[in-house]
Motif scaffolding. Structure first.
Motif, PDB file in Angstrom:
ATOM      1  N   ALA A 133       0.829  -1.204   0.000  1.00  0.00           N
ATOM      2  CA  ALA A 133       0.000   0.000   0.000  1.00  0.00           C
ATOM      3  C   ALA A 133       0.867   1.259   0.000  1.00  0.00           C
ATOM      4  CB  ALA A 133      -0.923  -0.012   1.220  1.00  0.00           C
ATOM      5  N   ALA A 134       1.955   1.217   0.776  1.00  0.00           N
ATOM      6  CA  ALA A 134       2.857   2.372   0.834  1.00  0.00           C
ATOM      7  C   ALA A 134       3.556   2.590  -0.498  1.00  0.00           C
ATOM      8  CB  ALA A 134       3.880   2.174   1.946  1.00  0.00           C
ATOM      9  N   LEU A 135       3.995   1.508  -1.116  1.00  0.00           N
ATOM     10  CA  LEU A 135       4.663   1.623  -2.418  1.00  0.00           C
ATOM     11  C   LEU A 135       3.709   2.177  -3.465  1.00  0.00           C
ATOM     12  CD1 LEU A 135       6.764  -1.676  -2.611  1.00  0.00           C
ATOM     13  CD2 LEU A 135       7.655   0.658  -2.589  1.00  0.00           C
ATOM     14  N   TRP A 136       2.479   1.691  -3.442  1.00  0.00           N
ATOM     15  CA  TRP A 136       1.486   2.159  -4.423  1.00  0.00           C
ATOM     16  C   TRP A 136       1.236   3.652  -4.267  1.00  0.00           C
ATOM     17  CZ3 TRP A 136      -0.616  -0.777  -8.289  1.00  0.00           C
ATOM     18  CH2 TRP A 136      -1.640  -0.180  -9.022  1.00  0.00           C
ATOM     19  N   ASP A 137       1.130   4.096  -3.005  1.00  0.00           N
ATOM     20  CA  ASP A 137       0.921   5.524  -2.755  1.00  0.00           C
ATOM     21  C   ASP A 137       2.090   6.341  -3.285  1.00  0.00           C
ATOM     22  OD1 ASP A 137      -1.483   5.031  -1.560  1.00  0.00           O
ATOM     23  OD2 ASP A 137      -0.703   5.099   0.495  1.00  0.00           O
ATOM     24  N   ARG A 138       3.299   5.854  -3.076  1.00  0.00           N
ATOM     25  CA  ARG A 138       4.476   6.575  -3.539  1.00  0.00           C
ATOM     26  C   ARG A 138       4.558   6.555  -5.057  1.00  0.00           C
ATOM     27  NH1 ARG A 138       8.979   3.725   0.038  1.00  0.00           N
ATOM     28  NH2 ARG A 138      10.418   5.116  -1.051  1.00  0.00           N
ATOM     29  N   PHE A 139       4.093   5.458  -5.660  1.00  0.00           N
ATOM     30  CA  PHE A 139       4.069   5.363  -7.115  1.00  0.00           C
ATOM     31  C   PHE A 139       3.143   6.420  -7.701  1.00  0.00           C
ATOM     32  CE2 PHE A 139       3.144   2.661 -11.024  1.00  0.00           C
ATOM     33  CZ  PHE A 139       4.398   2.865 -11.566  1.00  0.00           C
ATOM     34  N   ASP A 140       1.967   6.604  -7.076  1.00  0.00           N
ATOM     35  CA  ASP A 140       1.039   7.647  -7.527  1.00  0.00           C
ATOM     36  C   ASP A 140       1.643   9.032  -7.383  1.00  0.00           C
ATOM     37  OD1 ASP A 140      -0.978   5.999  -8.348  1.00  0.00           O
ATOM     38  OD2 ASP A 140      -2.075   6.058  -6.463  1.00  0.00           O
TER      39      ASP A 140
END
Length: 311
Positions: A51-58
């Motif tokens: 979830a953290a990686l996805w947020d940073r990807f966005d």
């Protein structure tokens, strides 16, 4: 680069993350996810990382879009490395790791161009390709960094004509031939006369007109009869697949569109695909693949398409 982004459990969690965001998620999907989450404490931790990686990807989308506009300089592997490098704060490494960064000739996504070389030979470069020429009094050498080219070689008895790509060398023996370098695999198909192909392990093969051969990892495959209409279809803005594994089909389609295509499940990568697609309509091609094979597509953050197994 973030180690989380390459951890296999985190990657599995990312796949679940994608599936749970899909508007077609089913009750069975949710039940399977809950079972996976409860099976191991490491899964719950990986879910939080995902979830953290996805947020940073966005968050990185504007910067990634800036880099993507120069995608004619990127390989399939390095686009993914770039996304992870940006997440890990290593954008400078990404910029410097692009193959063909200083290539003499390049093509953008969907572009074809014909180049007349100084010796009178010509090469038609396909979409998302890059090469450089190195001509001396004793030889004519081409470095193909990525992509595909159709070579029409002018005779010059005093100077041999070589094309280097992927750790191997193709020597023209008078000739017209197609050479494609995609996903670390080089395929050579001869239209007229013959070529000599040599790989890193010093295996050598003479390839006659109407035949093709592939090599990768320093190993030379067995020659097979070539369907030249299929091989050269890209010169008419078409790509033809005949029992080609899905992972290679996706790698090929990616050369004709903006944005990444990521195969989220290796279990479907070997599914054979037989189809004819227009290179200018890759979104339709992806949808046809999804409808035909029953795989799922998810467009994430407007620049990544994820392909994963059905429920």
């Amino acid at each position: 680069m973030s180690e989380d982004a390459t951890d296999p459990i985190v990657m599995e969690a990312l796949e679940w993350f994608v599936r749970m965001r899909d508007d077609k998620v089913t009750a069975a999907d949710r039940q399977a996810f809950e079972a996976w989450l409860a099976a191991d404490d490491a899964h719950a931790a990986a879910w939080k990382h995902a979830a953290a990686l996805w947020d940073r990807f966005d968050i990185m989308q504007p910067e990634f879009d800036r880099l993507r506009r120069g995608r004619s300089l990127l390989s399939r592997r390095n686009v993914m490395l770039g996304a992870l490098a940006l997440i890990g704060g290593s954008g400078s490494f990404y910029a410097l790791s692009q193959p063909g960064l200083f290539a003499e000739y390049t093509t953008d996504i969907g572009e074809r161009r014909t180049i007349r070389l100084q010796d009178g030979s010509s090469v038609e470069l396909g979409s998302y390709s890059a090469l450089s020429t190195f001509f001396t009094e004793s030889e004519r050498r081409i470095e193909l960094y990525r992509g595909e080219g159709f070579f029409d070689v002018s005779p010059d008895p005093a100077r041999a004509f070589f094309v280097h790509a992927g750790g191997g060398t193709t020597r023209a023996l008078g000739t017209k031939f197609d050479l494609k370098f995609v996903d670390d695999i080089v395929t050579v198909a001869v239209n007229e006369h013959a070529v000599q192909v040599q790989t890193g392990d010093l295996s050598t093969l003479r390839l006659e007109a109407g035949w093709q051969v592939s090599y990768g990892g320093g190993r030379l495959g067995q020659p097979t009869k070539a369907s030249l209409d299929t091989v050269e279809a890209w010169r008419s803005d078409r790509i033809i697949f005949q029992d080609v594994p899905l992972r290679r089909v996706l790698a090929e389609l990616e050369r004709y569109r903006r944005g990444r295509i990521i195969l989220m499940s290796e279990s479907i990568g070997d599914i054979p695909v037989t189809a004819i697609f227009e290179t200018k309509h890759t979104e339709s091609a992806l949808q046809t693949i999804a409808d035909t094979l029953g795989v799922r597509l998810l467009n994430a953050a407007n620049y990544v398409t994820l392909v994963y197994r059905p429920a």
